[in-house]
Design a protein around this motif. Sequence first.
Motif, PDB file in Angstrom:
ATOM      1  N   GLU A  68       0.827  -1.210   0.000  1.00 57.35           N
ATOM      2  CA  GLU A  68       0.000   0.000   0.000  1.00 57.35           C
ATOM      3  C   GLU A  68       0.854   1.249   0.000  1.00 57.35           C
ATOM      4  O   GLU A  68       0.527   2.237  -0.658  1.00 57.35           O
ATOM      5  N   GLN A  69       1.950   1.223   0.748  1.00 57.42           N
ATOM      6  CA  GLN A  69       2.855   2.377   0.779  1.00 57.42           C
ATOM      7  C   GLN A  69       3.430   2.646  -0.606  1.00 57.42           C
ATOM      8  O   GLN A  69       3.759   3.783  -0.934  1.00 57.42           O
ATOM      9  N   ARG A  70       3.520   1.587  -1.407  1.00 59.34           N
ATOM     10  CA  ARG A  70       4.024   1.722  -2.777  1.00 59.34           C
ATOM     11  C   ARG A  70       2.880   1.974  -3.769  1.00 59.34           C
ATOM     12  O   ARG A  70       3.085   1.916  -4.966  1.00 59.34           O
ATOM     13  N   LYS A  71       1.679   2.194  -3.223  1.00 62.99           N
ATOM     14  CA  LYS A  71       0.470   2.494  -4.003  1.00 62.99           C
ATOM     15  C   LYS A  71       0.019   1.319  -4.879  1.00 62.99           C
ATOM     16  O   LYS A  71      -0.592   1.504  -5.927  1.00 62.99           O
ATOM     17  N   LEU A  72       0.326   0.117  -4.421  1.00 61.82           N
ATOM     18  CA  LEU A  72      -0.099  -1.102  -5.118  1.00 61.82           C
ATOM     19  C   LEU A  72      -1.315  -1.664  -4.376  1.00 61.82           C
ATOM     20  O   LEU A  72      -1.276  -2.729  -3.768  1.00 61.82           O
ATOM     21  N   PHE A  73      -2.398  -0.908  -4.447  1.00 57.77           N
ATOM     22  CA  PHE A  73      -3.584  -1.191  -3.646  1.00 57.77           C
ATOM     23  C   PHE A  73      -4.257  -2.515  -4.023  1.00 57.77           C
ATOM     24  O   PHE A  73      -4.739  -3.241  -3.159  1.00 57.77           O
ATOM     25  N   ARG A  74      -4.315  -2.829  -5.296  1.00 53.39           N
ATOM     26  CA  ARG A  74      -4.972  -4.069  -5.725  1.00 53.39           C
ATOM     27  C   ARG A  74      -4.224  -5.289  -5.186  1.00 53.39           C
ATOM     28  O   ARG A  74      -4.839  -6.229  -4.701  1.00 53.39           O
ATOM     29  N   PHE A  75      -2.907  -5.277  -5.272  1.00 48.49           N
ATOM     30  CA  PHE A  75      -2.106  -6.365  -4.713  1.00 48.49           C
ATOM     31  C   PHE A  75      -2.359  -6.480  -3.206  1.00 48.49           C
ATOM     32  O   PHE A  75      -2.526  -7.570  -2.672  1.00 48.49           O
TER      33      PHE A  75
END
Length: 119
Positions: free
Chosen positions: A30-37
């Motif tokens: 999430e911190q890397r903005k990979l919300f779907r993962f």
Amino acid sequence: MAEFRFQKLEIWQIAIEIADTLFDIADNLEQRKLFRFADQLRGAGMSMSNNIAEGSGSSFKKVFNRYLDDARNSAFENANIAILLCRRKLISEKQKEDILEDLDKFCRKTSSFQKSLNR
């Protein structure tokens, strides 16, 4: 303090530990903005322990066994996600191997528990 039947099960305790690890990875994603993962990982991570908890509430071994199958299926989903995350360099090879080891242990213990239910 109230305690539910599932909380005493070793397979539930293992599932919760795995979920903690997966949630930590999801937080990083999430911190890397990979919300779907992150969402997929959290959902699959919770599914293992949720299915054990839900199934343990049944009065019927056959129903509980079906939920345990679902928990094992979620373990395979988590294994696939870990492999994909490693391939995408989102987790390390060591993290992947540790997760796969824990998932394998969970699957073996769940299978053994299922056999004991069927006796």
